[in-house]
Design a protein around this motif. Structure first.
Motif, PDB file in Angstrom:
ATOM      1  N   MET A   1       0.844  -1.173   0.000  1.00  0.00           N
ATOM      2  CA  MET A   1       0.000   0.000   0.000  1.00  0.00           C
ATOM      3  C   MET A   1       0.891   1.239   0.000  1.00  0.00           C
ATOM      4  O   MET A   1       1.861   1.320   0.726  1.00  0.00           O
ATOM      5  CB  MET A   1      -0.906  -0.018   1.237  1.00  0.00           C
ATOM      6  N   GLY A   2       0.563   2.225  -0.824  1.00  0.00           N
ATOM      7  CA  GLY A   2       1.358   3.433  -0.943  1.00  0.00           C
ATOM      8  C   GLY A   2       0.986   4.475   0.106  1.00  0.00           C
ATOM      9  O   GLY A   2       0.150   4.260   0.976  1.00  0.00           O
ATOM     10  N   ALA A   3       1.628   5.614  -0.018  1.00  0.00           N
ATOM     11  CA  ALA A   3       1.360   6.733   0.888  1.00  0.00           C
ATOM     12  C   ALA A   3      -0.001   7.347   0.575  1.00  0.00           C
ATOM     13  O   ALA A   3      -0.491   7.253  -0.550  1.00  0.00           O
ATOM     14  CB  ALA A   3       2.454   7.786   0.728  1.00  0.00           C
ATOM     15  N   PRO A   4      -0.620   7.997   1.563  1.00  0.00           N
ATOM     16  CA  PRO A   4      -1.908   8.652   1.291  1.00  0.00           C
ATOM     17  C   PRO A   4      -1.724   9.813   0.326  1.00  0.00           C
ATOM     18  O   PRO A   4      -0.647  10.420   0.254  1.00  0.00           O
ATOM     19  CB  PRO A   4      -2.361   9.149   2.671  1.00  0.00           C
ATOM     20  N   HIS A   5      -2.760  10.114  -0.425  1.00  0.00           N
ATOM     21  CA  HIS A   5      -2.760  11.257  -1.341  1.00  0.00           C
ATOM     22  C   HIS A   5      -3.175  12.493  -0.547  1.00  0.00           C
ATOM     23  O   HIS A   5      -4.256  12.533   0.028  1.00  0.00           O
ATOM     24  CB  HIS A   5      -3.736  11.001  -2.489  1.00  0.00           C
ATOM     25  N   VAL A   6      -2.312  13.496  -0.500  1.00  0.00           N
ATOM     26  CA  VAL A   6      -2.574  14.708   0.276  1.00  0.00           C
ATOM     27  C   VAL A   6      -2.522  15.902  -0.668  1.00  0.00           C
ATOM     28  O   VAL A   6      -1.556  16.063  -1.419  1.00  0.00           O
ATOM     29  CB  VAL A   6      -1.527  14.887   1.400  1.00  0.00           C
ATOM     30  N   THR A   7      -3.560  16.735  -0.642  1.00  0.00           N
ATOM     31  CA  THR A   7      -3.616  17.910  -1.490  1.00  0.00           C
ATOM     32  C   THR A   7      -4.545  18.945  -0.856  1.00  0.00           C
ATOM     33  O   THR A   7      -5.508  18.577  -0.178  1.00  0.00           O
ATOM     34  CB  THR A   7      -4.100  17.534  -2.906  1.00  0.00           C
ATOM     35  N   PRO A   8      -4.280  20.238  -1.051  1.00  0.00           N
ATOM     36  CA  PRO A   8      -5.200  21.257  -0.536  1.00  0.00           C
ATOM     37  C   PRO A   8      -6.560  21.156  -1.234  1.00  0.00           C
ATOM     38  O   PRO A   8      -6.625  20.841  -2.428  1.00  0.00           O
ATOM     39  CB  PRO A   8      -4.519  22.580  -0.893  1.00  0.00           C
ATOM     40  N   VAL A   9      -7.609  21.402  -0.496  1.00  0.00           N
ATOM     41  CA  VAL A   9      -8.966  21.337  -1.045  1.00  0.00           C
ATOM     42  C   VAL A   9      -9.820  22.473  -0.496  1.00  0.00           C
ATOM     43  O   VAL A   9      -9.519  23.040   0.543  1.00  0.00           O
ATOM     44  CB  VAL A   9      -9.658  19.988  -0.714  1.00  0.00           C
ATOM     45  N   TRP A  10     -10.880  22.770  -1.209  1.00  0.00           N
ATOM     46  CA  TRP A  10     -11.920  23.664  -0.706  1.00  0.00           C
ATOM     47  C   TRP A  10     -13.013  22.782  -0.122  1.00  0.00           C
ATOM     48  O   TRP A  10     -13.368  21.751  -0.699  1.00  0.00           O
ATOM     49  CB  TRP A  10     -12.488  24.508  -1.830  1.00  0.00           C
ATOM     50  N   PHE A  11     -13.540  23.170   1.023  1.00  0.00           N
ATOM     51  CA  PHE A  11     -14.521  22.318   1.686  1.00  0.00           C
ATOM     52  C   PHE A  11     -15.646  23.150   2.287  1.00  0.00           C
ATOM     53  O   PHE A  11     -15.551  24.362   2.450  1.00  0.00           O
ATOM     54  CB  PHE A  11     -13.855  21.483   2.781  1.00  0.00           C
ATOM     55  N   ARG A  12     -16.692  22.452   2.651  1.00  0.00           N
ATOM     56  CA  ARG A  12     -17.832  23.025   3.381  1.00  0.00           C
ATOM     57  C   ARG A  12     -18.171  22.048   4.495  1.00  0.00           C
ATOM     58  O   ARG A  12     -18.157  20.836   4.289  1.00  0.00           O
ATOM     59  CB  ARG A  12     -19.009  23.202   2.426  1.00  0.00           C
ATOM     60  N   TYR A  13     -18.466  22.579   5.680  1.00  0.00           N
ATOM     61  CA  TYR A  13     -18.830  21.744   6.831  1.00  0.00           C
ATOM     62  C   TYR A  13     -20.289  21.974   7.159  1.00  0.00           C
ATOM     63  O   TYR A  13     -20.738  23.117   7.299  1.00  0.00           O
ATOM     64  CB  TYR A  13     -17.957  22.089   8.041  1.00  0.00           C
ATOM     65  N   LEU A  14     -21.040  20.898   7.278  1.00  0.00           N
ATOM     66  CA  LEU A  14     -22.448  20.939   7.670  1.00  0.00           C
ATOM     67  C   LEU A  14     -22.508  20.452   9.115  1.00  0.00           C
ATOM     68  O   LEU A  14     -22.583  19.251   9.391  1.00  0.00           O
ATOM     69  CB  LEU A  14     -23.286  20.055   6.748  1.00  0.00           C
ATOM     70  N   SER A  15     -22.420  21.405  10.053  1.00  0.00           N
ATOM     71  CA  SER A  15     -22.210  21.065  11.464  1.00  0.00           C
ATOM     72  C   SER A  15     -23.331  20.220  12.060  1.00  0.00           C
ATOM     73  O   SER A  15     -23.059  19.310  12.830  1.00  0.00           O
ATOM     74  CB  SER A  15     -22.005  22.332  12.289  1.00  0.00           C
ATOM     75  N   GLY A  16     -24.557  20.505  11.723  1.00  0.00           N
ATOM     76  CA  GLY A  16     -25.665  19.740  12.293  1.00  0.00           C
ATOM     77  C   GLY A  16     -25.659  18.281  11.871  1.00  0.00           C
ATOM     78  O   GLY A  16     -26.236  17.428  12.533  1.00  0.00           O
ATOM     79  N   GLU A  17     -24.991  17.994  10.774  1.00  0.00           N
ATOM     80  CA  GLU A  17     -24.955  16.627  10.241  1.00  0.00           C
ATOM     81  C   GLU A  17     -23.581  15.975  10.394  1.00  0.00           C
ATOM     82  O   GLU A  17     -23.407  14.823  10.006  1.00  0.00           O
ATOM     83  CB  GLU A  17     -25.338  16.658   8.757  1.00  0.00           C
ATOM     84  N   ARG A  18     -22.599  16.725  10.926  1.00  0.00           N
ATOM     85  CA  ARG A  18     -21.221  16.248  11.041  1.00  0.00           C
ATOM     86  C   ARG A  18     -20.694  15.727   9.705  1.00  0.00           C
ATOM     87  O   ARG A  18     -20.049  14.698   9.609  1.00  0.00           O
ATOM     88  CB  ARG A  18     -21.085  15.186  12.130  1.00  0.00           C
ATOM     89  N   ARG A  19     -21.025  16.487   8.638  1.00  0.00           N
ATOM     90  CA  ARG A  19     -20.609  16.120   7.285  1.00  0.00           C
ATOM     91  C   ARG A  19     -19.711  17.199   6.701  1.00  0.00           C
ATOM     92  O   ARG A  19     -19.911  18.382   6.945  1.00  0.00           O
ATOM     93  CB  ARG A  19     -21.825  15.957   6.370  1.00  0.00           C
ATOM     94  N   PHE A  20     -18.758  16.755   5.911  1.00  0.00           N
ATOM     95  CA  PHE A  20     -17.881  17.632   5.159  1.00  0.00           C
ATOM     96  C   PHE A  20     -18.125  17.388   3.678  1.00  0.00           C
ATOM     97  O   PHE A  20     -18.352  16.241   3.272  1.00  0.00           O
ATOM     98  CB  PHE A  20     -16.407  17.337   5.474  1.00  0.00           C
TER      99      PHE A  20
END
Length: 111
Positions: A1-20
């Motif tokens: 298994m290789g290394a994880p893929h890491v990259t900057p991203v734009w995100f949104r957090y839906l706090s009431g649902e604990r979803r990104f």
């Protein structure tokens, strides 16, 4: 298994649902690795104020879906100044979104 893929991203957090929600291209390396993998995804978010860094690490189950206009506009509004939004929205590079249901969230402060 290789290394994880890491990259900057734009995100949104839906706090009431604990979803990104993380925008991406359906042809991105992230999308390809997700489709070949376990369906899990991790996100690390950091803010820096002076000498203090705060972070949130999220691990969860992710589904890759077509990018709804609602998510696109919400994320673009979060990251771009008003004068840059129309140009970006005319031809966004993203056409998909990872919808991540968090299973584990850890936080910390450095400094």
């Amino acid at each position: 298994m290789g290394a994880p893929h890491v990259t900057p991203v734009w995100f949104r957090y839906l706090s009431g649902e604990r979803r990104f929600q993380v925008m991406t291209s359906s042809r991105s390396k992230k999308a390809r690795l997700h489709q070949e993998g376990s369906g899990r995804l991790s996100v690390s978010i950091q803010t820096v104020e002076g000498a203090t860094a705060r972070y949130v690490n999220v691990q969860g189950e992710a589904e890759l879906r077509p990018l709804p206009d609602e998510v696109l506009h919400a994320v673009v509004d979060k990251y771009l100044p008003e004068e840059a939004r129309a140009g970006y929205l005319a031809a966004p590079p993203e056409d998909a979104v990872f919808d991540i249901t968090s299973r584990r969230i850890t936080t910390g402060v450095i400094g």
